[in-house]
Scaffold this motif. Structure first.
Motif, short mmCIF file in Angstrom:
data_model
loop_
_atom_site.label_atom_id
_atom_site.label_comp_id
_atom_site.label_asym_id
_atom_site.label_seq_id
_atom_site.Cartn_x
_atom_site.Cartn_y
_atom_site.Cartn_z
N GLY A 14 -6.33 6.41 2.52
CA GLY A 14 -5.47 5.78 3.47
C GLY A 14 -6.31 4.58 4.10
N LYS A 15 -6.37 4.45 5.44
CA LYS A 15 -7.12 3.26 6.04
C LYS A 15 -8.58 3.55 5.81
CE LYS A 15 -5.62 3.90 10.26
NZ LYS A 15 -5.41 3.73 11.76
N GLU B 234 0.24 0.70 9.85
CA GLU B 234 -0.68 -0.32 9.57
C GLU B 234 -0.02 -1.63 9.49
OE1 GLU B 234 -4.94 -1.74 7.45
OE2 GLU B 234 -3.31 -0.44 6.69
N ASN C 83 0.57 -1.16 -0.10
CA ASN C 83 0.03 -0.14 0.11
C ASN C 83 0.73 1.26 -0.09
OD1 ASN C 83 -2.45 -1.35 0.03
ND2 ASN C 83 -2.50 -1.47 2.33
N GLU D 146 -4.96 5.04 -2.54
CA GLU D 146 -4.38 4.44 -1.33
C GLU D 146 -3.86 5.84 -0.50
OE1 GLU D 146 -3.09 0.02 -2.89
OE2 GLU D 146 -1.77 1.51 -2.57
N HIS E 26 -0.41 3.98 6.42
CA HIS E 26 0.02 2.69 5.91
C HIS E 26 1.00 1.99 6.38
CE1 HIS E 26 -3.06 2.47 2.76
NE2 HIS E 26 -2.69 3.73 2.29
N THR F 257 0.17 8.14 3.70
CA THR F 257 1.31 7.13 3.48
C THR F 257 2.05 6.60 4.88
OG1 THR F 257 1.99 7.99 1.57
CG2 THR F 257 3.31 6.76 2.41
#
Length: 356
Positions: A78-79, A131, A57, A74, A128, A125
């Motif tokens: 984001g999430k 995460e 991602n 993405e 990601h 970013t």
């Protein structure tokens, strides 16, 4: 006229046919065997936990050298991207998009500048990245059964082969006794590639033991400059046809091995070539000399490169900037929602001012 015996035989045949249909209906109407489904899902998760993902991602290129078609979404969502994928209600997605616009527009002037979009891209970013760090903690525990904080190559190899259907105890015993493993050619090739990657992730001094941080680099090379360099080397190796460790436009747009069988496949190939040509000429080849070096490709692949984020912000604005003021208004983002979110909003202009 049909005899009584013939009638009864006919009635019996009809009954058997109906019974067979009902039985079939019963079989297909039964709920799925959830224990089997869970077991298969668990097996898939176990394998995914220990294998480096093909897709990263927030990184512009896949590990196989293909362009990341979902990159814009993405780094814009984001999430929250999963929420847009799962929600089929356009009015709800419209409200979410309005909310995102407000967050990006930090000076509240009702328009988004390239600098504001750059800041947002870097923030998404980083989401990601965080995460991946959290997921890595779980994945590391899966391959570190003794909990000593380090994983050896042999420990990983045993878990990997077990995820492929090999008997874990038998494999562990053979590795312990240095016995030969009977592994098919395809699995052995994957293992060899993983071993190269394992060595690259093993920071000095090399001990063939990966810590949790090193294991993160193994699974997610974008988190390590050294692993990012290794990833670029692998991509160039696969695309470079003359062995000069550089990429020309013709090398970059060469189609993967395969045969075009119909017009639809030809159209897909044409799109593939057009997208790669544009990305090579306008973005990756920074000095526009017709050659992409490893250094240029590494800068392009680095997800935390602020200069790249600014260029990306300008490109994203240019896509929807209908009034050519080098900013994005809410109406423009809503109209081009599919580019930013993957979700096409109908009646995008309805109630914009009331919602905003």
């Amino acid at each position: 006229m049909m005899s009584r015996q013939a009638f009864l035989c006919s009635l019996g045949s009809l009954y058997l046919s109906l019974l067979f249909i009902f039985l079939l209906m019963d079989v297909y109407a039964r709920p799925a065997n959830h224990s089997v489904l869970k077991e298969r899902a668990g097996e898939a998760r176990e394998e995914n936990e220990i294998l480096p993902p093909d897709h990263l991602n927030g990184v512009k290129m896949e590990l196989d050298g293909h362009l990341n078609k979902e990159f814009h979404q993405e780094v814009f969502l984001g999430k929250e991207r999963e929420e847009f994928e799962e929600d089929s209600q356009p009015h709800r997605n419209r409200r979410k998009l309005v909310g995102i616009f407000s967050k990006v527009d930090i000076n509240n002037d009702k328009k988004i500048s390239a600098k504001e979009m750059q800041r947002w891209i870097m923030e998404k970013t980083d989401e990601h990245f965080q995460e991946a760090v959290e997921e890595n903690k779980m994945h590391f525990r899966a391959v570190d059964p003794d909990g000593d904080g380090h994983v050896s190559w042999d420990e990983y190899k045993i878990k990997f082969l077990a995820s492929k259907g090999f008997n874990e105890k038998e494999i562990a015993e053979k590795i312990k006794n240095n016995e030969e493993l009977k592994i098919d050619e395809e699995t052995q090739e994957v293992l060899d590639n993983l071993k190269d990657r394992w060595y690259q992730a093993d920071n000095p001094p090399p001990d063939l033991l990966l810590s949790e941080q090193e294991f993160l680099s193994f699974l997610h090379p974008e988190h390590s400059r050294g692993m990012l360099h290794f990833m670029v080397q692998e991509i160039v190796r696969d695309l470079d046809q003359d062995g000069d460790k550089k990429l020309t436009l013709s090398e970059f747009i060469s189609l993967p091995v395969g045969t075009v069988e119909n017009q639809q496949a030809q159209d897909i190939d044409d799109d593939w070539v057009r997208d790669r040509r544009k990305e090579f000429q306008e973005v990756i080849d920074a000095n526009h000399d017709g050659i992409v070096t490893m250094e240029e490709l590494e800068e392009y692949m680095d997800p935390m490169n602020e200069h790249n984020a600014l260029n990306e912000a300008r490109q994203m604005i240019a896509v929807a900037d209908e009034n050519q003021n080098h900013h994005l208004e809410l109406e423009e983002i809503l109209k081009y929602s599919e580019y930013f979110t993957g979700s096409k909003l109908m009646d995008y202009a309805r109630n914009v001012h009331e919602e905003f």
